[in-house]
Design a protein around this motif. Sequence first.
Motif, PDB file in Angstrom:
ATOM      1  N   ALA A  94      17.650  51.882  12.387  1.00 57.26           N
ATOM      2  CA  ALA A  94      17.882  52.398  13.734  1.00 57.26           C
ATOM      3  C   ALA A  94      19.332  52.820  13.954  1.00 57.26           C
ATOM      4  O   ALA A  94      19.655  53.405  14.990  1.00 57.26           O
ATOM      5  CB  ALA A  94      17.495  51.331  14.767  1.00 57.26           C
ATOM      6  N   GLY A  95      20.212  52.499  12.991  1.00 53.89           N
ATOM      7  CA  GLY A  95      21.619  52.860  13.136  1.00 53.89           C
ATOM      8  C   GLY A  95      22.348  52.035  14.168  1.00 53.89           C
ATOM      9  O   GLY A  95      23.340  52.489  14.745  1.00 53.89           O
ATOM     10  N   VAL A  96      21.876  50.810  14.399  1.00 51.84           N
ATOM     11  CA  VAL A  96      22.491  49.935  15.408  1.00 51.84           C
ATOM     12  C   VAL A  96      23.448  48.981  14.706  1.00 51.84           C
ATOM     13  O   VAL A  96      23.053  48.248  13.789  1.00 51.84           O
ATOM     14  CB  VAL A  96      21.406  49.135  16.158  1.00 51.84           C
ATOM     15  N   GLU A  97      24.709  48.991  15.128  1.00 53.20           N
ATOM     16  CA  GLU A  97      25.731  48.211  14.448  1.00 53.20           C
ATOM     17  C   GLU A  97      26.203  46.994  15.228  1.00 53.20           C
ATOM     18  O   GLU A  97      26.769  46.065  14.634  1.00 53.20           O
ATOM     19  CB  GLU A  97      26.930  49.105  14.113  1.00 53.20           C
ATOM     20  N   ASN A  98      26.011  46.959  16.533  1.00 52.71           N
ATOM     21  CA  ASN A  98      26.530  45.850  17.346  1.00 52.71           C
ATOM     22  C   ASN A  98      25.524  44.701  17.436  1.00 52.71           C
ATOM     23  O   ASN A  98      25.233  44.158  18.497  1.00 52.71           O
ATOM     24  CB  ASN A  98      26.924  46.328  18.750  1.00 52.71           C
ATOM     25  N   VAL A  99      24.959  44.351  16.266  1.00 50.92           N
ATOM     26  CA  VAL A  99      23.985  43.259  16.195  1.00 50.92           C
ATOM     27  C   VAL A  99      24.366  42.314  15.061  1.00 50.92           C
ATOM     28  O   VAL A  99      25.051  42.707  14.106  1.00 50.92           O
ATOM     29  CB  VAL A  99      22.543  43.779  15.967  1.00 50.92           C
ATOM     30  N   GLU A 100      23.907  41.080  15.181  1.00 50.79           N
ATOM     31  CA  GLU A 100      24.072  40.102  14.103  1.00 50.79           C
ATOM     32  C   GLU A 100      22.877  39.163  14.139  1.00 50.79           C
ATOM     33  O   GLU A 100      22.532  38.638  15.199  1.00 50.79           O
ATOM     34  CB  GLU A 100      25.365  39.309  14.277  1.00 50.79           C
ATOM     35  N   PHE A 101      22.254  38.966  12.980  1.00 47.13           N
ATOM     36  CA  PHE A 101      21.078  38.106  12.893  1.00 47.13           C
ATOM     37  C   PHE A 101      21.457  36.802  12.206  1.00 47.13           C
ATOM     38  O   PHE A 101      22.057  36.793  11.135  1.00 47.13           O
ATOM     39  CB  PHE A 101      19.950  38.818  12.157  1.00 47.13           C
ATOM     40  N   LEU A 102      21.116  35.692  12.857  1.00 43.37           N
ATOM     41  CA  LEU A 102      21.503  34.361  12.418  1.00 43.37           C
ATOM     42  C   LEU A 102      20.280  33.574  11.971  1.00 43.37           C
ATOM     43  O   LEU A 102      19.201  33.688  12.579  1.00 43.37           O
ATOM     44  CB  LEU A 102      22.179  33.601  13.565  1.00 43.37           C
TER      45      LEU A 102
END
Length: 219
Positions: A94-102
């Motif tokens: 999706a080109g989404v960069e402001n995410v982080e998966f924990l």
Amino acid sequence: LDCGPESFADGGFGTAGYDDLAGLPDGALLASLGCGNPVAVAELRAGETVLDLGSGGGIDVLLSARRVGPHGKAYGLDASTDMLELARRNAEQAGVENVEFLHGGIERIPLPRQSVDVVISNCVINLSDDKAAVLAEAFRVLRPGGRFGVSDVVTDGPADPVRQAATEQRIGCAAGALSIDAYRALLAAAGFTQVTITLTAGHGDGVHSAIIQAVKPPI
């Protein structure tokens, strides 16, 4: 988690509650097993930090990231490494960069205290064996004045073994659902105020999807 599509035909589960899915990968949509749209009810604002408890394929994280914008951040927390890998692929696609998966359990959130503005979740808290711990952890990681806005499954009265068994046969993800009063009491015990629980869809035998909202006091 027994929440196959056949369980949701008339219940509004999966992506049925969303109206803003343009541009999201098919993998995120197909992995959505929620019972509502917590992103919509959380009233996310630009620049905020949001945490999704039980993020699955990442649909609510991606939608949250879109709403908080490039100066905000969206975390997803999940106990399944397979789901985390899927969510990361979906974010990249999706080109989404402001995410982080924990990686971790929702009963012990791997974030410092007062680190997020909003906690959301989609039909996951009801599956926990220690809901009091989940809500206490949500309260801990929220900043003062932070918001709790989730979609979940609740019952309209005390658990009745016969009704509960009948419902769980149809909808496995209704297992362990709290009554409205019990949910409200646990939120208050965790420290939340301004608690509202709004029923959104009935699934029979006293089981409902609901929007649950609360606030961490500003002081």
